[in-house]
Scaffold this active site. Structure first.
Site, PDB file in Angstrom:
ATOM      1  N   SER A 694       0.801  -1.226   0.000  1.00  0.00           N
ATOM      2  CA  SER A 694       0.000   0.000   0.000  1.00  0.00           C
ATOM      3  C   SER A 694       0.829   1.270   0.000  1.00  0.00           C
ATOM      4  O   SER A 694       0.282   2.361   0.089  1.00  0.00           O
ATOM      5  CB  SER A 694      -0.939   0.001   1.212  1.00  0.00           C
ATOM      6  OG  SER A 694      -0.202  -0.065   2.410  1.00  0.00           O
ATOM      7  N   LYS A 737      -5.695   3.087   9.354  1.00  0.00           N
ATOM      8  CA  LYS A 737      -4.894   4.109   8.679  1.00  0.00           C
ATOM      9  C   LYS A 737      -5.508   5.495   8.846  1.00  0.00           C
ATOM     10  O   LYS A 737      -4.787   6.473   9.100  1.00  0.00           O
ATOM     11  CB  LYS A 737      -4.763   3.757   7.197  1.00  0.00           C
ATOM     12  CG  LYS A 737      -3.900   2.514   6.944  1.00  0.00           C
ATOM     13  CD  LYS A 737      -3.852   2.156   5.483  1.00  0.00           C
ATOM     14  CE  LYS A 737      -2.984   0.908   5.260  1.00  0.00           C
ATOM     15  NZ  LYS A 737      -2.918   0.517   3.841  1.00  0.00           N
TER      16      LYS A 737
END
Length: 802
Positions: A694, A737
């Site tokens: 990511s 996140k």
């Protein structure tokens, strides 16, 4: 010692004589003994002696293995002997009958080469202190007779012969020649020239040998006794069986067999298991109890009997009661609670349902294990926890075959035995920690356990019969989803438990942790309470975690110090008054008790920098920000990566560079720009390993910023996986996140467009103050982070200079 030829009786002994080396034997004076001579050197010495008076010197080799001894290989002490007879045998050997005369010692060897010849002194010992010698003779005679009685190979005629010898010296050598001793010990007698000292040495040898013989007899007696007992028990057992057969009595007349047969009937086994147990019981009655196989079969029957085959606990299927229990034990966790409520609702409808295998995935300390325990309590079922962390052997799941020593059932069957019912809740903890090695793959063995279509006929190697696991409610836990093997994931329903927010931790501390710890520390009567600012201080300044384990430890530490202060104020002892004082703990008390904060509340630097971009990462302990720094310098054309990057992140960096170079014209980068340039990408906190796909979009934007010299705003963070075509793919762990972005003062977050639908499940407190921008391509991300490049593109197309 004599220095010239002397006469011994009527035999004249010369000073110089042949030397005959002996192997593995010592010949004493006054012995007549046949010696086989085979070596050419020895035959020559014997012939020479026969011709020159028949006198020769007998000495022993130090090492009998030496085929051709030298002078250094011979003892200097020995026996002067006279040849009585010499006969040559058909096989080439020579048989020499020698008569030992007196002790002797080699003074020096002559120069003769064909055989050993030496100057020899001999000893005629004198007898002094007759009384002492008489005592020594008597003691040695007594010991020798005792030795003969104890020795299995002892000749009892020797006991009569010893009494016929009057001469002390003859008696000494007679005894020495007829006891079992090493060559070294016997040779020691010939190296002593005092009759008194020789007797002391002989008595020492006899005592040692007698002690050894007594020990041997004692050991032999114990062995024979054990063998006799075993044989006696075996014979009696066989006689009992024969008598029972003759009388027509059934084997069940044995109380133990009757007890086992009754237990098998009451166990409620299915027919296959019942037949197997009966078969093993029939084998058991024919085997002697002392046989090792008896114990193996008995243990096997005990396991079969102790397993639950039909006993079932009654489920409490009131959905309101289940939700009440779950809410009492846990704050939040709405999605897992909803899934459990759905399962209970279906159980109300069908009473039995397959496929009830849940996998709770989340960071440590968020309540996965305790949630499984709460489910069991809510349903009224037995709860068993199995830890799978570090399990390497497939046999730990499926059990060991009974052919192995120490075999036992696997963890699943042992868990059923502990539960005592066929429908417990079994928690398989840390299923992502299963490992494999040469002993097999336990993850593969778990497939049958967790497959609703197969686990009704689960086969354990130890049981050797099918066991039904379809009534069990399996719950598994894991920290990281992607480390669970895909075939296992396919058999489970994954429920992700996200990290706790600050307000969640505050409520959990107030509702669960503090009341529990106050009771554990004996402070209930002192009305100890925490202000909200104290709890928040512990959360923000002394813990940094996804769950609440460290929060509970720090609160326990505060309460320990509180208890100590209370006792110090009461003079060191507990004094309970009618109206105990209330103890309120605020943030100042927390700072006093816990000391300097372990973690400082620092906001992420929001200044714009060239080549420095903030990414968002997900770890096993929650979300975190990820700083990416890019520096470009003259040098070899290469990409350098530092900061303990994993293989996936390295591949993302190479993919990002390849995309930028192949689309250089799109971003106004000259084709010749990369020549003679070295690009260095560094992720700070180099001691922490980092990996995952990511970070692709973050690495791309950071390199574009460094190449174009345009800064990226410090309050922008991003996450997403990229392709070589510039597409942005979805990622996982969005909740953690976004929480990390909010904690670090980030205002704008770029996420993959395909993750936009996941925002519906993100708690609203996390999204407050965040601008979420979905992007599907890198050019879209560039327009959000590096608008100047987009403006340049609108003004003037990029391309080759002509």
């Amino acid at each position: 010692m004599k220095n010239k030829a002397e006469q011994t009786g009527e035999i004249e002994i010369p000073r110089v004589m042949p030397v005959l080396p002996l192997r593995d034997m010592v010949i004493f004076p006054f012995m007549i003994y046949p010696v086989l001579v085979g070596r050419e050197q020895s035959i020559t010495a014997a012939n020479h002696a026969m011709e020159a008076g028949k006198i020769l010197f007998l000495t022993t080799q130090i090492r009998s293995s030496v085929e051709n001894p030298t002078k250094e290989d011979l003892y200097l002490e020995g026996t002067i002997a006279r040849i009585q007879q010499m006969v040559r045998l058909p096989n080439g050997l020579m048989k020499v009958l020698v008569d030992g005369l007196v002790q002797g010692k080699i003074v020096s060897f002559t120069e003769r080469k064909e055989f050993f010849e030496a100057t020899v002194d001999f000893l005629l010992p004198g007898v002094t202190n007759t009384n002492e010698i008489d005592a020594l003779v008597r003691q040695s005679t007594t010991l020798f007779k005792e030795y003969l009685k104890l020795s299995k190979t002892g000749n009892q005629d020797l006991a009569a012969s010893i009494d016929l010898i009057d001469d002390p010296q003859k008696k000494l050598f007679f005894i020495a020649a007829n006891i079992t001793q090493s060559i070294e010990n016997k040779q020691r007698l010939l190296s002593i020239y005092s009759l008194r000292e020789q007797y002391f040495e002989l008595i020492k040898m006899l005592n040692t040998e007698i002690d050894i013989l007594k020990i041997e007899i004692e050991i032999d007696g114990k062995v024979q006794e054990n063998i006799a007992k075993t044989q006696r028990k075996f014979i009696i057992s066989e006689q009992i069986k024969i008598l029972q057969d003759e009388l027509g009595e059934d084997e069940d007349s044995s109380p133990e067999v009757m007890k086992l047969r009754e237990a098998i009937k009451e166990a409620g086994m299915p027919q296959v298991a019942f037949d197997k147990a009966t078969e093993e019981l029939n084998k058991l009655k024919k085997i002697p109890p002392l046989s090792p196989e008896y114990t193996v079969i008995r243990n096997y029957l005990d396991v079969l009997i102790s397993l639950p085959w039909s006993k079932k606990s009654e489920d409490r299927l009131d959905i309101h009661n289940v939700m009440k229990v779950l809410n009492e034990d846990h704050y939040g966790l709405d999605k897992p609670k909803e899934r459990i409520a759905e399962h209970i609702a279906v159980l109300n409808m069908v009473k039995k349902m397959r496929g009830q295998i849940l996998c709770l995935v989340g960071p440590p300390g968020v309540g996965k294990t305790s949630l499984g325990r709460s489910i069991a309590r809510a349903l009224g079922r037995e709860f068993v926890r199995i830890s799978l962390g570090g399990v390497r052997d497939e046999a730990e799941i499926r059990g060991h075959r009974r052919t192995y020593i120490g075999s036992m059932p696997g963890k699943i069957i042992m868990a059923m035995k502990r539960a005592g019912t066929v429908n417990p809740v079994i928690l398989l903890d840390e299923i992502d920690k299963l490992t494999s090695d040469f002993r097999g793959d336990p993850a593969s063995a778990m497939l049958e356990v967790l497959d609703p279509e197969q686990n009704h006929t689960f086969q354990d190697h130890y049981l050797e019969v099918d066991y039904d696991l379809s009534n069990v409610m399996f719950i598994t836990t894991a920290n990281v989803r992607y480390t669970i093997p895909l075939p296992l994931q396919d058999r489970m329903e994954i429920i992700e438990l996200s990290s706790y927010l600050e307000m969640d931790k505050l409520e959990i501390a107030k509702r669960h942790i503090i009341p529990k710890q106050v009771e554990n520390h004996g402070l209930v009567d002192y009305h100890v309470s925490f202000k909200d600012d104290a709890i928040l201080s512990v959360i923000n300044n002394y813990t940094r975690e996804a769950g609440v384990r460290n929060l509970e430890r720090e609160i326990a530490s505060v309460l320990r110090k509180t208890a100590k202060n209370i006792l110090e104020k009461n003079g060191g002892k507990e004094k309970k008054s009618r109206k105990p004082k209330q103890f309120v703990i605020d943030s100042k008390k927390v700072a006093e008790f816990l000391g300097i904060p372990k973690y400082k509340q620092q906001k992420h630097a929001t200044a714009s920098k060239v080549g420095s971009v903030t990414g968002l990462a997900w770890t096993s302990v929650g979300g975190d920000i990820l700083s990416v720094d890019v520096s470009i310098m003259p040098g070899a054309e290469k990409l350098t990566l530092t900061g303990q990057l994993g293989e996936v992140m390295r591949e993302s960096a190479h993919a990002a560079l390849s995309y930028i170079r192949s689309n250089a014209a799109l971003f106004g980068i000259e084709d010749e720009y990369f020549k003679g340039k070295e690009i260095h990408i560094h992720l700070p906190a180099g001691a922490i390993p980092k990996d995952g796909p990511s970070a692709g979009i973050t690495l791309t934007i950071a390199m574009l910023s460094a190449i174009t010299g345009k800064p990226v705003a410090g309050d922008i963070a991003m996450t997403g996986e990229i392709t070589l075509r510039g597409e942005v793919f979805p990622i996982g762990g969005l909740n953690e996140k976004l929480l990390a972005a909010r904690k670090n003062g980030i205002k704008k977050v770029l996420i993959p467009k395909e993750n936009q639908i996941d925002l519906q499940e993100i708690p609203k407190p996390i999204l407050e103050g965040l601008i979420i921008t979905p992007v599907s391509t890198i050019p879209q991300a560039v327009s959000e982070t590096l608008p100047e490049i987009t403006m340049n593109l609108k003004k003037k197309p990029a391309g080759k200079k002509r």
